[in-house]
Design an enzyme around this catalytic site. Structure first.
Site, PDB file in Angstrom:
ATOM      1  N   HIS A 254     105.181  -3.130  18.286  1.00 54.20           N
ATOM      2  CA  HIS A 254     104.747  -3.015  19.954  1.00 54.20           C
ATOM      3  C   HIS A 254     103.471  -2.306  19.682  1.00 54.20           C
ATOM      4  O   HIS A 254     103.492  -1.285  19.326  1.00 54.20           O
ATOM      5  CB  HIS A 254     106.022  -2.378  20.852  1.00 54.20           C
ATOM      6  N   GLU A 309     112.322  -8.174  21.999  1.00 49.66           N
ATOM      7  CA  GLU A 309     112.526  -9.663  21.743  1.00 49.66           C
ATOM      8  C   GLU A 309     113.612  -9.749  20.806  1.00 49.66           C
ATOM      9  O   GLU A 309     114.496 -10.683  20.729  1.00 49.66           O
ATOM     10  CB  GLU A 309     111.298 -10.171  21.219  1.00 49.66           C
TER      11      GLU A 309
HETATM   12  N1  ACO Z   1     106.083  -6.896  10.813  1.00 45.30           N
HETATM   13  C1  ACO Z   1     105.160  -6.650   9.930  1.00 45.30           C
HETATM   14  N2  ACO Z   1     104.009  -6.240  10.208  1.00 45.30           N
HETATM   15  C2  ACO Z   1     103.669  -5.599  11.313  1.00 45.30           C
HETATM   16  C3  ACO Z   1     104.293  -6.245  12.582  1.00 45.30           C
HETATM   17  C4  ACO Z   1     105.874  -6.683  12.174  1.00 45.30           C
HETATM   18  N3  ACO Z   1     106.468  -7.211  13.280  1.00 45.30           N
HETATM   19  N4  ACO Z   1     103.910  -5.695  13.469  1.00 45.30           N
HETATM   20  C5  ACO Z   1     102.852  -5.014  13.196  1.00 45.30           C
HETATM   21  N5  ACO Z   1     102.680  -5.030  11.775  1.00 45.30           N
HETATM   22  C6  ACO Z   1     101.690  -4.285  11.047  1.00 45.30           C
HETATM   23  C7  ACO Z   1     100.172  -5.289  10.983  1.00 45.30           C
HETATM   24  O1  ACO Z   1     100.323  -6.303   9.990  1.00 45.30           O
HETATM   25  C8  ACO Z   1      99.335  -4.221  10.603  1.00 45.30           C
HETATM   26  O2  ACO Z   1      99.133  -3.734   9.409  1.00 45.30           O
HETATM   27  P1  ACO Z   1      97.991  -3.657   8.597  1.00 45.30           P
HETATM   28  O3  ACO Z   1      97.011  -2.630   9.415  1.00 45.30           O
HETATM   29  O4  ACO Z   1      98.529  -3.108   7.210  1.00 45.30           O
HETATM   30  O5  ACO Z   1      97.439  -4.931   8.337  1.00 45.30           O
HETATM   31  C9  ACO Z   1      99.946  -2.872  11.860  1.00 45.30           C
HETATM   32  O6  ACO Z   1     101.307  -3.283  11.704  1.00 45.30           O
HETATM   33  C10 ACO Z   1      99.341  -3.126  13.039  1.00 45.30           C
HETATM   34  O7  ACO Z   1      99.446  -4.311  13.538  1.00 45.30           O
HETATM   35  P2  ACO Z   1      98.630  -4.773  14.729  1.00 45.30           P
HETATM   36  O8  ACO Z   1      98.592  -6.124  14.804  1.00 45.30           O
HETATM   37  O9  ACO Z   1      97.323  -4.054  14.838  1.00 45.30           O
HETATM   38  O10 ACO Z   1      99.702  -4.322  16.037  1.00 45.30           O
HETATM   39  P3  ACO Z   1      99.438  -4.794  17.454  1.00 45.30           P
HETATM   40  O11 ACO Z   1      99.432  -3.650  18.423  1.00 45.30           O
HETATM   41  O12 ACO Z   1      98.241  -5.530  17.604  1.00 45.30           O
HETATM   42  O13 ACO Z   1     100.422  -5.804  17.530  1.00 45.30           O
HETATM   43  C11 ACO Z   1     102.373  -7.023  17.988  1.00 45.30           C
HETATM   44  C12 ACO Z   1     101.576  -5.521  18.277  1.00 45.30           C
HETATM   45  C13 ACO Z   1     101.480  -8.067  18.308  1.00 45.30           C
HETATM   46  C14 ACO Z   1     103.633  -6.946  18.910  1.00 45.30           C
HETATM   47  C15 ACO Z   1     102.900  -6.794  16.644  1.00 45.30           C
HETATM   48  O14 ACO Z   1     103.637  -5.851  16.390  1.00 45.30           O
HETATM   49  C16 ACO Z   1     103.610  -8.344  16.103  1.00 45.30           C
HETATM   50  O15 ACO Z   1     103.152  -9.245  15.777  1.00 45.30           O
HETATM   51  N6  ACO Z   1     104.813  -8.208  16.218  1.00 45.30           N
HETATM   52  C17 ACO Z   1     105.740  -9.189  15.813  1.00 45.30           C
HETATM   53  C18 ACO Z   1     105.874 -10.352  17.035  1.00 45.30           C
HETATM   54  C19 ACO Z   1     106.627  -9.825  18.230  1.00 45.30           C
HETATM   55  O16 ACO Z   1     107.787  -9.395  17.814  1.00 45.30           O
HETATM   56  N7  ACO Z   1     106.184  -9.911  19.373  1.00 45.30           N
HETATM   57  C20 ACO Z   1     106.744  -9.603  20.636  1.00 45.30           C
HETATM   58  C21 ACO Z   1     106.366  -8.274  21.251  1.00 45.30           C
HETATM   59  S1  ACO Z   1     107.159  -7.671  22.806  1.00 45.30           S
HETATM   60  C22 ACO Z   1     106.355  -8.392  23.916  1.00 45.30           C
HETATM   61  O17 ACO Z   1     105.523  -8.772  23.961  1.00 45.30           O
HETATM   62  C23 ACO Z   1     107.395  -8.714  25.181  1.00 45.30           C
END
Ligand code: ACO
Length: 364
Positions: A254, A309
């Protein structure tokens, strides 16, 4: 290369509506802990709180419930538009389109008022449930004025009123999904009304922003993930293969929470109450434990934990709702937060117009 900051950590101003405390894993709606509201209030009371800054009296709650039940009658023009979409439109597209048509019928040129929140909440639930019927070639089901919004949503979607435990579980989901600070869809809604466009337009834009799977589109992906994993033994190889391939695990991570999402905790408790010893819940708990271990292994220092989620998918999976309705069901709950934010924006409005750093070439 262009750097993408995603506006992380950038404050767009002040709000009195909600605090998302990502370090401590707390969500506060207007001074009330959302985890307490889940236990002590129903969704209508929470929607009133978000709109008005205080919990309603019994009389105010009764008035709001009646207004919402009345508002669940979709105008025939909107039903005709939904019918035209055919059977295989994405329910979020149906919601966006239905709301747009309904908003046009209201003839509101600009701004908004207190009546917009009940309209947005009821019309969203009506459009989603009516489309769920129409796409199956079934007649729409009228609302029952003696029922609350969540019961009516299930009645209109499934044709029968839900069991109290089922309604309770969905109500808890609606409460934790109602509001969440300056997320992408809420920001979109505020940007739209800041131009002095109308609340209906803000709502339509917010639905479009919520549709993406990085925001509201995740729970159906979580459901598919748990179904595909299928057995406890398969969890580790399946999850490891996804992480090895550089994929993200849906329902984890998140932007703001760097600890366990409090909404996931509240919904996990509700799922336990609803399902008891249900093998699907047991599998979900197992998959979660393995996923958390593997995320710490593959993404050390990223602080990736379960988000709302994940247990939303588990709670919604225990109801009689098609998985492709989950994001639209989320939108129905979030209308409470979106409208509260749009009205807060309008009450203290200044056009939202940020700047951007140009890094392209200049003329010679
Ligand atoms: N699985 C694996 N790796 C992840 C995940 C995940 N669910 N989430 C983040 N990471 C990793 C990224 O790959 C990145 O790694 P890296 O720097 O080595 O490449 C690091 O963690 C940071 O990721 P960002 O994309 O910069 O984090 P951001 O804050 O932009 O993303 C998000 C937040 C979009 C929710 C992300 O965690 C994600 O894609 N999760 C999966 C989708 C999801 O569950 N969405 C629902 C969110 S809750 C809501 O909106 C109501």
């Amino acid at each position: 290369m262009i750097e993408s900051t995603g506006l992380q950590g950038v404050s767009i101003g002040q709000t009195e509506i909600a605090l998302v405390d990502g370090e401590n894993g707390r969500l506060i709606y207007r001074g009330h802990d959302a985890e307490v509201l889940v236990r002590e209030q129903r969704f209508e009371g929470v929607a009133f709180l978000l709109a008005n800054g205080r919990l309603p009296s019994d009389e105010e709650l009764g008035t709001l419930r009646a207004r919402l039940a009345e508002g669940l009658a979709t105008p025939p023009q909107v039903l005709a538009v939904l019918e035209q979409l055919g059977a295989d439109a994405h329910p979020m597209d149906a919601l966006r389109t239905g709301l747009s048509a309904w908003a046009a019928l209201r003839r509101r040129d600009e701004g908004g008022d207190a009546g917009d929140a009940p309209w947005a909440i009821a019309s969203s639930a009506a459009v989603v449930s009516d489309y769920a019927r129409l796409r199956q070639g079934l007649a729409v089901v009228p609302a029952d004025p003696s029922l609350g919004l969540v019961e009516n949503y299930l009645l209109k979607t499934n044709g029968t009123a839900p069991e109290p435990a089922t309604a309770r579980a969905l109500d808890a989901y609606f409460t934790v999904a109602a509001e969440h600070g300056m997320n992408a869809s809420t920001f979109t809604a505020r940007v739209i009304v800041s131009t002095l466009s109308d609340v209906g337009s803000g709502l339509v834009g917010a639905v479009g922003a919520l549709k993406g799977r990085l925001h509201g589109g995740a729970p159906s992906h979580v459901s598919h993930m748990i179904d595909e994993i299928g057995t406890k033994e398969n969890a580790e190889p399946w999850l490891r293969a996804r992480l090895e391939a550089g994929e993200r695990l849906m329902g984890f991570g998140h932007r703001v929470y760097k600890t366990y999402d409090p909404r996931a905790r509240a919904l996990g408790d509700v799922a336990q109450e609803l399902a008891g010893e249900d093998p699907r819940l047991e599998l979900a708990r197992h998959v979660e434990q393995i996923a958390l271990r593997l995320l710490a292994e593959y993404k050390p220092g990223r602080r990736l934990y379960t988000n709302v989620e994940y247990y939303a998918a588990v709670v919604l999976g225990g109801l009689d709702l098609a998985p492709d309705l989950y994001p639209a069901t989320f939108a129905c709950a979030r209308t409470a937060g979106w409208t509260a934010h749009m009205l807060e924006q309008l009450a203290n409005n200044r056009l939202i117009r940020p700047s951007v750093d140009y890094i392209g070439p200049m003329p010679d």
